[in-house]
Motif scaffolding. Structure first.
Motif, PDB file in Angstrom:
ATOM      1  N   ARG A  49       0.835  -1.208   0.000  1.00  0.00           N
ATOM      2  CA  ARG A  49       0.000   0.000   0.000  1.00  0.00           C
ATOM      3  C   ARG A  49       0.865   1.253   0.000  1.00  0.00           C
ATOM      4  O   ARG A  49       0.354   2.360  -0.041  1.00  0.00           O
ATOM      5  N   ARG A  67       4.652   7.267  -2.001  1.00  0.00           N
ATOM      6  CA  ARG A  67       3.463   7.073  -2.833  1.00  0.00           C
ATOM      7  C   ARG A  67       2.610   6.016  -2.151  1.00  0.00           C
ATOM      8  O   ARG A  67       3.083   4.933  -1.852  1.00  0.00           O
ATOM      9  N   ASP A  69      -1.415   4.099  -1.915  1.00  0.00           N
ATOM     10  CA  ASP A  69      -2.697   3.855  -2.548  1.00  0.00           C
ATOM     11  C   ASP A  69      -3.191   2.513  -2.026  1.00  0.00           C
ATOM     12  O   ASP A  69      -2.508   1.847  -1.232  1.00  0.00           O
ATOM     13  N   ALA A  70      -4.330   2.089  -2.483  1.00  0.00           N
ATOM     14  CA  ALA A  70      -4.850   0.789  -2.071  1.00  0.00           C
ATOM     15  C   ALA A  70      -3.922  -0.322  -2.564  1.00  0.00           C
ATOM     16  O   ALA A  70      -3.283  -0.184  -3.612  1.00  0.00           O
ATOM     17  N   SER A  73      -2.765  -1.381  -6.435  1.00  0.00           N
ATOM     18  CA  SER A  73      -2.929  -0.233  -7.321  1.00  0.00           C
ATOM     19  C   SER A  73      -1.768  -0.024  -8.286  1.00  0.00           C
ATOM     20  O   SER A  73      -1.867   0.786  -9.198  1.00  0.00           O
ATOM     21  N   PHE A  85       1.989   3.196 -12.164  1.00  0.00           N
ATOM     22  CA  PHE A  85       1.180   3.675 -11.043  1.00  0.00           C
ATOM     23  C   PHE A  85       0.588   5.022 -11.431  1.00  0.00           C
ATOM     24  O   PHE A  85       1.110   5.733 -12.285  1.00  0.00           O
ATOM     25  N   ARG A  88      -1.442  10.713  -8.019  1.00  0.00           N
ATOM     26  CA  ARG A  88      -2.567  11.159  -7.195  1.00  0.00           C
ATOM     27  C   ARG A  88      -2.315  12.600  -6.762  1.00  0.00           C
ATOM     28  O   ARG A  88      -1.195  13.107  -6.846  1.00  0.00           O
ATOM     29  N   PHE A 137      -6.792   2.509 -13.002  1.00  0.00           N
ATOM     30  CA  PHE A 137      -6.289   3.315 -11.898  1.00  0.00           C
ATOM     31  C   PHE A 137      -7.387   4.066 -11.152  1.00  0.00           C
ATOM     32  O   PHE A 137      -7.097   4.822 -10.226  1.00  0.00           O
ATOM     33  N   ALA A 139      -9.810   5.363  -8.616  1.00  0.00           N
ATOM     34  CA  ALA A 139      -9.914   5.220  -7.162  1.00  0.00           C
ATOM     35  C   ALA A 139     -11.159   5.972  -6.719  1.00  0.00           C
ATOM     36  O   ALA A 139     -11.332   7.148  -7.050  1.00  0.00           O
TER      37      ALA A 139
END
Length: 147
Positions: A49, A67, A69-70, A73, A85, A88, A137, A139
């Motif tokens: 994550r 970095r 994210d879930a 990802s 990736f 964000r 990607f 989210a």
């Protein structure tokens, strides 16, 4: 506060001097580098994550950017050498991306909570503005803003 006094320190300036204080690694550790992303690495990246992206600026300084994210990802492609990736929302300084434009060599360090080791991936980066896989990607129903 501790004072730095270069005349009072002994520097290590060669690999031979370094090996005087650190013995060579076990053969299995010395041979751990691989040329692609194997199944064990895929599983580790899928569970991560959080990863850190290291880039080099034009002046030679290094930037390290977290970095997160879930889990799952980071996309892994079927060539066993390419991953992607999404960018964000962040501070919008674009340090990593500006560095990649000048020096595309990067390092990534993947971290999985509760696991006592990490996975390091080194390679060359490319900034992609649009691609068919961007939909993957999304989210919370939002695709990356560059689309």
């Amino acid at each position: 506060m501790t004072t730095w006094n270069p005349s009072k320190v002994e520097l290590v300036t060669s690999e031979a001097a370094l090996r005087e204080v650190v013995e060579p690694p076990a053969p299995a550790i010395a041979a751990k580098g691989i040329a692609g992303i194997d199944e064990l690495s895929r599983d580790f990246i899928a569970a991560a994550r959080l990863f850190f992206l290291a880039t080099t600026a034009a002046d030679g300084s290094v930037d390290l950017s977290p970095r997160g994210d879930a889990a799952g990802s980071v996309l892994l492609f079927d060539d066993d050498r390419t991953l992607a990736f999404a960018d964000r929302d962040g501070n919008r300084r674009l340090d990593s991306f500006r560095n990649i434009l000048q020096h595309p060599r990067v390092g990534m360090l993947f971290v999985v909570p509760g696991v006592d080791h990490v996975l390091r991936v080194n390679g060359r980066a490319t900034i992609v503005r649009s691609a068919p896989f961007f939909a993957e990607f999304a989210a919370r129903g939002v695709e990356p803003r560059w689309r």
